[in-house]
Enzyme design. Sequence first.
Site, short mmCIF file in Angstrom:
data_model
loop_
_atom_site.label_atom_id
_atom_site.label_comp_id
_atom_site.label_asym_id
_atom_site.label_seq_id
_atom_site.Cartn_x
_atom_site.Cartn_y
_atom_site.Cartn_z
N LEU A 114 0.89 -1.16 0.00
CA LEU A 114 0.00 0.00 0.00
C LEU A 114 0.92 1.21 0.00
CD1 LEU A 114 -2.63 -1.04 2.72
CD2 LEU A 114 -3.07 -0.72 0.28
N ASP A 115 0.63 2.20 -0.85
CA ASP A 115 1.52 3.36 -0.88
C ASP A 115 1.39 4.16 0.42
OD1 ASP A 115 -0.49 5.46 -1.15
OD2 ASP A 115 -0.70 4.89 -3.24
N GLU A 116 2.27 5.12 0.58
CA GLU A 116 2.38 5.88 1.84
C GLU A 116 1.06 6.53 2.24
OE1 GLU A 116 5.44 9.21 3.73
OE2 GLU A 116 5.57 8.69 1.61
#
Length: 195
Positions: free
Chosen positions: A52-54
């Site tokens: 999951l991206d930041e």
Amino acid sequence: MEVSKSEHHHFVIYKPYGYLSQFKSHDSKQQSKKFLGTLHDFPKGIMAIGRLDEKSEGLLLLTTDGKMSDFVNSRKVEKEYYAQVDGTISVEAIHLLKAGVKIGFDGKKYQTKPCKAFILKEVPDLPKRSRKIRDDRHGPTSWISITLNEGKFRQVRKMTSAVGFPTLRLVRVRVGSIHLNSMQAGEVLEVNEFF
């Protein structure tokens, strides 16, 4: 599939907003970033199954079993996301998402595969995000569900932008039969098996 092997460890976590899907810094530019390793004392060899991206949050599976990671990724296990989008999303936009849209990926145009998508009738009961999205003075927002069998980089965000409704908040709520349920941001659960 039998995956309950005593020599391996499996975790279900709620990745909070603002964390990277890795366990420690790999270069000096990341010193100010937040890492999953600060949430729990994970065993050596732990890896995230998918990322999951930041700015995204929600369900993340962790394992020390590389075969399990390959199994989840290669079998195209469904991943469901709740996305809060800017504006009152139209039924037409939902139909476009379901059919597949063109997004940019690796410098080329990519046609997403057909997926499941629908408008959520009520705001989902999710933990408050550490950073406020915005307030109602900036106009209405909608919540939608999108379920994918693929996982290109920032795919859901690119898809909702492609139909004119940029994503403001993105939460993964399900991977296969594993649900986020009432987990809170930063919560870590060790499990015997995933599926």
